[in-house]
Design an enzyme around this catalytic site. Sequence first.
Site, PDB file in Angstrom:
ATOM      1  N   VAL A  46       0.842  -1.201   0.000  1.00 55.85           N
ATOM      2  CA  VAL A  46       0.000   0.000   0.000  1.00 55.85           C
ATOM      3  C   VAL A  46       0.880   1.254   0.000  1.00 55.85           C
ATOM      4  CG1 VAL A  46      -1.750   1.307   1.277  1.00 55.85           C
ATOM      5  CG2 VAL A  46      -1.916  -1.180   1.138  1.00 55.85           C
ATOM      6  N   CYS A  47       2.009   1.186   0.693  1.00 56.26           N
ATOM      7  CA  CYS A  47       2.880   2.357   0.840  1.00 56.26           C
ATOM      8  C   CYS A  47       3.279   2.996  -0.487  1.00 56.26           C
ATOM      9  CB  CYS A  47       4.118   2.002   1.657  1.00 56.26           C
ATOM     10  SG  CYS A  47       3.748   1.421   3.326  1.00 56.26           S
TER      11      CYS A  47
END
Length: 187
Positions: A46-47
């Site tokens: 997700v980062c």
Amino acid sequence: MGIIGSQLKPFATTSYKDGAFVEVTDKDVLGKWAVFFFYPADFTFVCPTELEDLADKYDELKAMGVEVYAVSTDTHFSHKAWHDSSPAISKIKYHMLGDQNHVISNNFNTLREGVGLADRGTFVVDPAGVLQLVEVTPEGVGRNAAELVRKIKAAKYWQEHPGQVCPAKWEEGAETLAPSIDLVGKI
């Protein structure tokens, strides 16, 4: 920190920015609006989607007088390696702060106890170093840079226009409210 109105605490670290390692302290942040954008770890899932989304808004934020500091508990060396190897992360022009000693994460109360990783936290401080906006999401929920830009515009407007407040979904140029006894119960 982590509470609206609290003051930026001292820190010193190394950033990866524009192909160089740069020393950054709390004193470098003062005098401009700043976003501290905490994320759990480099080389994750997700980062990079969040960091790329923020990179796409960086020019707009800079034009507003806002500097961005992405922060994870990785080192500045890891940030460089990720920047050099990921198409999404290679777009980043803002600071990527290394926080391997956890000072900054602890200052913002975003370090996960016993894990050594930061939560997904967004903290906006004003030019005086006072915390004005906070957003924390669980690890599996990414943030929206366009909404962050909207919130910063609202916070800046509110500070620059005493007596005015920005209602829900306020966008730059829209009407604001002037709280008074005459408005009580009429909204």
